[in-house]
Motif scaffolding. Structure first.
Motif, short mmCIF file in Angstrom:
data_model
loop_
_atom_site.label_atom_id
_atom_site.label_comp_id
_atom_site.label_asym_id
_atom_site.label_seq_id
_atom_site.Cartn_x
_atom_site.Cartn_y
_atom_site.Cartn_z
N ARG A 89 0.86 -1.19 0.00
CA ARG A 89 0.00 0.00 0.00
C ARG A 89 0.89 1.24 0.00
NH1 ARG A 89 -5.42 0.33 0.88
NH2 ARG A 89 -5.57 -1.73 1.85
N PRO A 90 1.44 1.60 -1.15
CA PRO A 90 2.38 2.73 -1.20
C PRO A 90 1.71 4.05 -0.85
CG PRO A 90 1.80 2.02 -3.42
CD PRO A 90 1.23 1.00 -2.48
N SER A 91 2.50 4.92 -0.22
CA SER A 91 2.02 6.25 0.16
C SER A 91 3.24 7.16 0.26
CB SER A 91 1.31 6.18 1.51
OG SER A 91 2.22 5.80 2.53
N ARG A 92 3.01 8.42 0.57
CA ARG A 92 4.14 9.33 0.75
C ARG A 92 4.96 8.94 1.98
NH1 ARG A 92 4.30 13.48 -2.62
NH2 ARG A 92 2.40 14.06 -3.76
N ARG A 93 4.29 8.41 2.98
CA ARG A 93 4.99 7.99 4.19
C ARG A 93 5.76 6.69 3.97
NH1 ARG A 93 4.66 4.65 8.36
NH2 ARG A 93 2.80 3.64 7.51
N LYS A 94 5.19 5.78 3.19
CA LYS A 94 5.82 4.48 2.92
C LYS A 94 5.75 4.22 1.42
CE LYS A 94 7.57 0.42 4.07
NZ LYS A 94 8.96 0.29 4.60
N PRO A 95 6.65 4.84 0.65
CA PRO A 95 6.60 4.67 -0.81
C PRO A 95 7.31 3.39 -1.26
CG PRO A 95 8.36 6.16 -0.23
CD PRO A 95 7.69 5.78 1.07
N ILE A 96 7.06 3.01 -2.50
CA ILE A 96 7.91 2.03 -3.17
C ILE A 96 9.23 2.73 -3.45
CG2 ILE A 96 8.21 0.64 -5.25
CD1 ILE A 96 5.14 0.52 -5.44
N THR A 97 10.34 2.06 -3.20
CA THR A 97 11.65 2.66 -3.39
C THR A 97 12.40 1.94 -4.50
OG1 THR A 97 11.78 3.28 -1.05
CG2 THR A 97 13.84 3.26 -2.29
N ASP A 153 1.41 3.89 -10.02
CA ASP A 153 1.57 4.42 -11.37
C ASP A 153 3.04 4.45 -11.77
OD1 ASP A 153 -1.15 4.74 -11.42
OD2 ASP A 153 -1.11 6.90 -11.07
N ASN A 154 3.90 4.91 -10.87
CA ASN A 154 5.33 4.99 -11.17
C ASN A 154 5.94 3.60 -11.34
OD1 ASN A 154 4.77 7.39 -8.93
ND2 ASN A 154 5.93 8.07 -10.71
N PHE A 155 5.48 2.66 -10.52
CA PHE A 155 5.96 1.28 -10.63
C PHE A 155 5.60 0.70 -12.00
CE2 PHE A 155 5.03 -3.32 -9.82
CZ PHE A 155 6.34 -3.74 -9.61
N GLU A 156 4.37 0.88 -12.41
CA GLU A 156 3.93 0.36 -13.70
C GLU A 156 4.68 1.04 -14.84
OE1 GLU A 156 -0.25 1.04 -13.57
OE2 GLU A 156 -0.62 -0.51 -12.06
N ALA A 157 4.92 2.34 -14.71
CA ALA A 157 5.66 3.07 -15.74
C ALA A 157 7.09 2.56 -15.85
CB ALA A 157 5.64 4.56 -15.44
N ALA A 158 7.71 2.25 -14.72
CA ALA A 158 9.08 1.74 -14.73
C ALA A 158 9.14 0.38 -15.42
CB ALA A 158 9.61 1.63 -13.30
N LEU A 159 8.15 -0.47 -15.17
CA LEU A 159 8.13 -1.78 -15.81
C LEU A 159 7.94 -1.66 -17.32
CD1 LEU A 159 5.90 -3.86 -13.34
CD2 LEU A 159 8.40 -3.86 -13.51
N ALA A 160 7.28 -0.59 -17.75
CA ALA A 160 6.99 -0.41 -19.18
C ALA A 160 8.15 0.20 -19.95
CB ALA A 160 5.75 0.45 -19.34
N LYS A 161 9.15 0.75 -19.25
CA LYS A 161 10.26 1.41 -19.95
C LYS A 161 11.05 0.39 -20.77
CE LYS A 161 10.95 5.32 -16.82
NZ LYS A 161 11.88 5.98 -15.86
N PRO A 162 11.44 0.79 -21.98
CA PRO A 162 12.20 -0.13 -22.83
C PRO A 162 13.50 -0.58 -22.17
CG PRO A 162 11.44 1.78 -24.08
CD PRO A 162 11.18 2.08 -22.64
N GLY A 163 13.92 -1.81 -22.47
CA GLY A 163 15.17 -2.34 -21.95
C GLY A 163 16.34 -1.97 -22.84
#
Length: 314
Positions: A25-33, A56-66
Motif C-alpha cells: 500500500r504505497p504512500s508518501r509515508r511508505k513509498p515504493i523505493t 503508477d510509477n511502478f507500472e511506468a518503470a516496468l513499461a520502460k524499454p530495456g
C-alpha cells in the motif's frame, strides 16, 4: 522524490540494474523505493534513487524499454501445495490472473477461507525457495502482509509483459527477478535489528547496523557476488532501510544477470509454479536436504529482526 548519485558513463560492458523495495500500500509515508544502478565489468554502481507514492510509477518503470533487469522484493508466486489444494489454475500466469480478478477483498477472503478449517501448521504453505531463504509464506496477510504484496505486485508484472525467469516468458529486454534482502542481511549482520518504520522504535544501534551491513557488503561482494559495490553511505540514513533494501535487491538482480546462462542462478529443480529468489547461497538448496551443511530455520520480520535458528545436519 529522486536523488542523484553521479554519472556512470563510459564503461565497456554495462547493464542497467534496478532494485525495488515494494510495499502493498504505497504512500508518501511508505513509498515504493527504486534504486537505479549500472553493472559494469567490475562493479555495481548506484546512479539515482526514486520514491514512488503510488503504483503508477511502478507500472511506468516496468513499461520502460530495456535492456534492464530488476530485483523486486515481494513473492512472485504461491506455494504449489496451496495452488493445487485451493484449486486455482495450474500455471503461474493463469493463477496470477485469477488472483487479480478476485479483487483485494476477494483475495483476502479466499486466503482466510482456505485456512479456516485446516489444522495448525498446515494453514500457510511456503515455497521451496521460502524454505531455503528463511522467508515467510506468501499467503501471509497479517503482520508482514506479503500475501497482499503478491496480490498487488504479481498481476502488475504479468500485465507489464516482462520476462520472469522460470515463470513467464515476455520481453527478453525487460527482466524481473524475485529478490529478498533478508538473505544478505542474515549473512552479513546476523540477528541484529537494522530497521523500523515506527519512529519511536528507531535507534542509533539500528543506524550503526545499517552502516555495518553496507560496509560488509562492500568488502565481501567481490567474493560472494563477483563484483564490487560502489554506493554512498547516506543510503543508511533511512531508518526504515527502504533505501538500503533497494540496493540489496539490486545486488541480487545483478548477480542473477551474471548467471543468466545458468538459469539466472536458480537450481535445476526450480518449480515453475512457485519461482525462485535470486541469491548464490540459495543454490545450495538444489542438494538433497541430508547433504546440506545446515538446516535454515529462521525467519525475518518487518523490523529486520531474526527469529529461529540455523541447525547443523548430522
Amino acid at each position: 522524490m529522486k536523488l542523484e548519485f553521479g554519472s556512470c558513463l563510459g564503461y565497456r560492458s554495462t547493464m542497467k540494474i534496478l532494485g525495488i523495495d515494494f510495499t502493498s500500500r504505497p504512500s508518501r509515508r511508505k513509498p515504493i523505493t527504486c534504486i537505479d544502478c549500472i553493472l559494469d565489468d567490475d562493479a555495481l554502481r548506484t546512479q539515482s534513487l526514486e520514491e514512488w507514492p503510488n503504483y503508477d510509477n511502478f507500472e511506468a518503470a516496468l513499461a520502460k524499454p530495456g535492456p534492464w533487469i530488476a530485483g523486486i522484493d515481494f513473492p512472485f508466486g504461491q506455494a504449489r501445495r496451496f495452488v493445487e489444494t485451493i484449486g486455482w489454475p495450474p500455471s503461474w500466469a493463469a493463477y496470477v490472473r485469477h488472483a487479480g480478478q478476485l479483487g483485494r477483498t476477494g483475495f483476502r477472503a479466499a486466503l482466510d477461507g482456505y485456512k479456516e478449517n485446516r489444522i495448525a501448521g498446515d494453514k500457510e504453505h511456503r515455497r521451496a525457495t521460502d524454505k531455503a531463504a528463511g522467508s515467510i509464506s506468501p499467503q501471509k496477510l497479517y503482520g508482514v502482509p506479503v500475501g497482499l504484496m503478491f496480490f498487488e505486485g504479481a498481476p502488475r508484472l504479468l500485465a507489464s509483459g516482462v520476462t520472469i525467469p522460470h515463470l513467464h516468458e515476455g520481453d527478453p529486454q525487460r527482466i524481473a527477478i524475485e529478490a529478498y534482502p533478508g538473505v544478505l542481511v542474515r549473512h552479513f549482520i546476523g540477528r541484529r535489528s537494522y530497521k523500523n518504520d515506527t519512529r519511536k522504535k528507531q535507534t542509533t544501534d539500528q543506524h550503526e547496523a545499517r552502516l555495518n551491513l553496507l560496509q560488509a557488503l562492500r568488502e565481501e561482494a567481490p567474493r560472494r557476488y563477483g563484483f564490487g559495490i560502489i554506493a554512498p553511505d547516506d543510503l543508511c540514513d533511512d531508518p526504515g532501510a527502504d533505501h538500503l533494501d533497494a540496493l540489496l535487491c539490486a545486488v541480487q538482480a545483478a548477480w542473477a544477470w551474471r548467471q543468466r546462462d545458468d538459469r539466472f542462478g536458480a537450481p535445476e529443480t526450480v518449480d515453475r509454479l512457485e519461482g525462485w529468489i535470486a541469491d548464490p547461497h540459495l543454490s545450495v538448496s538444489e542438494l538433497p536436504r541430508r547433504q546440506l551443511p545446515f538446516r535454515p530455520e529462521v525467519v525475518m520480520d518487518h523490523t529486520g529482526t531474526i527469529s529461529g535458528k540455523v541447525v547443523a545436519n548430522d
